[in-house]
Motif scaffolding. Structure first.
Motif, mmCIF file in Angstrom:
data_model
loop_
_atom_site.group_PDB
_atom_site.id
_atom_site.type_symbol
_atom_site.label_atom_id
_atom_site.label_comp_id
_atom_site.label_asym_id
_atom_site.label_seq_id
_atom_site.Cartn_x
_atom_site.Cartn_y
_atom_site.Cartn_z
ATOM 1 N N THR A 1 0.849 -1.190 0.000
ATOM 2 C CA THR A 1 0.000 0.000 0.000
ATOM 3 C C THR A 1 0.890 1.248 0.000
ATOM 4 O O THR A 1 1.782 1.360 0.831
ATOM 5 N N PRO A 2 0.643 2.145 -0.946
ATOM 6 C CA PRO A 2 1.444 3.378 -0.942
ATOM 7 C C PRO A 2 1.183 4.161 0.359
ATOM 8 O O PRO A 2 0.059 4.184 0.849
ATOM 9 N N LYS A 3 2.226 4.765 0.867
ATOM 10 C CA LYS A 3 2.069 5.485 2.126
ATOM 11 C C LYS A 3 2.779 6.835 2.030
ATOM 12 O O LYS A 3 3.874 6.930 1.475
ATOM 13 N N ILE A 4 2.123 7.872 2.553
ATOM 14 C CA ILE A 4 2.739 9.193 2.557
ATOM 15 C C ILE A 4 3.887 9.208 3.558
ATOM 16 O O ILE A 4 3.783 8.628 4.632
ATOM 17 N N ASN A 5 4.968 9.901 3.166
ATOM 18 C CA ASN A 5 6.077 10.027 4.088
ATOM 19 C C ASN A 5 5.951 11.341 4.865
ATOM 20 O O ASN A 5 6.241 12.404 4.349
#
Lengths: 312, 295
Positions: free
Chosen positions: A5-9
């Motif tokens: 799952t893409p995740k904001i940094n």
């Protein structure tokens, strides 16, 4: 390769600002985008402030004056009703009596009203002037003095008059609502100026100006979004403040909310205004508002339900 | 980087009336002043020039040419005025340049033939029928439209000055990235073509005393990416110094920021640190506010 799952940094965090005379209500503290509870913390769910006018409103739509007909003209009773009956988390008192283009009433009297309201309820109280640079400087300085010890939120503090209102807020220990005209760069600049003046960052909330539904709310949405991106992913320390969306008055002053039942295709006038207000509030919460200022008790119910879906 | 002095402008409170009243004194004086500042071109900006545009352009060009033969950029949206200027301009030290031709069909059809007939350069402005492009990709599309037309009219690539449109950092910070990113592709998609830009627009609306550092820093960034010339304030001596290869220490520092290298800010003087902060602002690494140097 397994799906990830893409995740904001995230590299920043919103400051937690403590509000009210007993500092028992906190806003902010988020470490992720609004309602991204799967990516980070939001220790303080958005708060609902309900409007109170210091004079009986003259131009409100029937749909929204009806719930307040027994208390209009008595701001203390009105504030109590909002808290006790309608479950307001906060009160937003508008000192409309001081409007220089209308009644232009005395600053000291308005300040006295603010004090009585802030003393009468346990929830935090927001006190707003009319946005007139000259009159607000006088009125809000008096409010700051009269409300010493009550930690009210004073606004709108705009760039032009920020020193005259900001200084008494420091002196009498209040929270500043920093108001700029729907622009991320100007919002940052005003926070810098308030910092230079000596306002502690823990005592500032951002009022980015809210456009009404159909009258520019999408610009506000984008600006709040942009503020949160800078605060959470660019470590922009000047924008890591909780945000207030002053939307009830914007919704209810527009033509579509004020119209009666004369045109069938616009539907029921009461439902219409409430839904417009609710849709606006949800939009502002999704974009990142920590406080929404609402007018109609039914909208408040709807938004409380909505927030329940995310929190507890 | 070549410099085009922008100060001969009809918007000026002294030059505007002088141009309209055909008072040669202030025009000559300004032309002499700009010429003394080591510029490569002088931009004659008459704006829309709706009233007697042709007569005004002819007169201003002649008046400027009386005191200097530095080549001229002729800057007006009035096609007749453009032609009138091209007819009389001196070309001993180089070709005049038509400023500017956008990617709008009627502008290209009207002005490219003039460039051919009068052997002039053209500024190819990346502005289309839909207005200002939103990012580097839309700039690329507009460039392809302009390039097709330039080829059709057999304009020599080196005579075409591509202008990617510099926008103000204070209100359109994302758009600055659009311009910068376009320049990163420029050498690949416009080989052999020249380039220029309205550099001062980067600081339009910023506090007056902070405009030079924005202009200078962006000139270094753009020049590094292949920008060959810029329309600038001829009287900014520091900017001229950068354009002539001076101030190497500061230039290197700005380019470190462009290349994302670590910069030891603790060891820097206030002046040097200001350039680093400004570079980061222009690269979109920090959000603009009027007080960016104080943070």
């Amino acid at each position: 390769m397994a799906f990830e799952t893409p995740k904001i940094n995230y590299s920043g965090k919103i400051r937690e600002v403590k509000l009210g005379k007993s500092k028992n209500v906190s806003v902010g503290g988020e470490s992720a985008y609004p309602l991204y509870l799967f990516e980070g913390e939001n220790p303080n769910p958005p708060k609902i402030a309900m409007e109170v006018f210091d004079l009986a409103p003259e131009e409100w739509a029937d749909a929204v004056i009806a719930p307040f007909k027994d208390v209009a003209g008595d701001p203390v009773a009105w504030a109590k009703l909002n808290v006790e009956q309608h479950g307001a988390d906060m009160i937003a008192l508008y000192l409309v009596s001081t409007d220089p283009n209308d009644k232009n009433m005395d600053a000291a009297q308005a300040a006295e009203t603010a004090k009585k309201v802030a003393q009468a309820v346990d929830v935090p109280v927001i006190v707003y002037g009319t946005g007139s640079e000259e009159k607000d400087a006088e009125v809000l300085a008096k409010v700051a003095e009269a409300c010493e010890g009550l930690n009210v939120i004073i606004g709108p503090v705009q760039e032009a008059g920020h020193k005259k209102i900001g200084a008494p807020c420091i002196g009498y220990k209040h929270t500043v609502s920093a108001n700029t005209p729907i622009d991320v760069n100007l919002a940052k600049q005003l926070n810098i100026l308030l910092g230079n003046l000596g306002v502690n960052a823990d005592n500032i909330i951002i009022d980015p100006t809210t456009g009404g539904l159909g009258y520019g709310i999408e610009y506000t949405y984008s600006v709040i979004e942009r503020i949160r991106m800078a605060a959470l992913t660019q470590q922009d320390a000047q924008l890591q403040q909780p945000i207030i969306s002053v939307l009830g008055r914007e919704v209810w002053k527009c033509k579509e909310a004020k119209m009666g039942a004369e045109d069938e295709k616009y539907g029921d006038p009461t439902k219409r205004g409430i839904l417009m207000e609710a849709v606006s509030a949800v939009s502002m919460i999704i974009s990142g508002a920590d406080i929404v200022v609402l007018r109609h008790p039914e909208t408040v119910k709807l938004i409380k339900q909505y927030l329940k879906a995310f929190f507890n | 980087m070549k410099l085009v002095g922008e100060n001969m402008n009809v918007m000026s409170k002294t030059l505007g009336p002088a141009m309209r009243e055909r008072d040669a004194g202030p025009i000559r004086k300004m032309a002499e002043n700009i010429a003394s500042k080591n510029v490569d071109f002088i931009d004659i900006n008459l704006g829309p020039a709706r009233k007697q545009g042709a007569e005004m352009m002819e007169w201003v060009v002649k008046t400027v040419n009386e005191v200097t033969d530095i080549p001229l950029f002729l800057d007006t949206s009035n096609v007749e005025a453009m032609e009138a200027g091209l007819k009389v301009v001196k070309r001993d030290k180089g070709k005049p340049v038509i400023n500017s031709v956008s990617a709008r069909p009627e502008r290209m059809e009207a002005l490219f033939p003039l460039a051919k007939t009068y052997e002039a350069g053209v500024v190819a402005l990346l502005l289309g029928v839909d207005g200002i492009p939103r990012d580097e990709n839309e700039r690329g599309i507009l460039w392809s439209e302009l390039m097709v037309k330039c080829t059709e009219f057999e304009l020599a690539p080196q005579d075409v000055y591509v202008d990617p449109i510099v926008l103000p950092v204070n209100t359109q910070q994302n758009q600055v990235q659009g311009c910068t990113n376009f320049m990163m592709m420029f050498r690949d998609i416009a080989p052999g073509y020249s380039s220029t830009c309205g550099l001062s627009n980067i600081s339009n609306g910023a506090p007056e005393h902070l405009r030079p550092i924005l202009n200078q820093t962006y000139s270094v960034i753009l020049n590094h990416l292949g920008m060959e010339s810029a329309i600038v304030d001829a009287f900014d001596a520091d900017l001229t110094a950068f354009a002539r290869g001076g101030k190497a220490e500061i230039r290197d520092l700005i380019l470190k920021a462009v290349n994302g290298e670590d910069i030891d800010t603790a060891s820097l003087s206030k002046d040097m640190l200001d350039y680093v902060k400004t570079a980061k602002l222009l690269l979109g690494q920090s959000l603009y506010s009027d007080s960016w140097l104080e943070l």
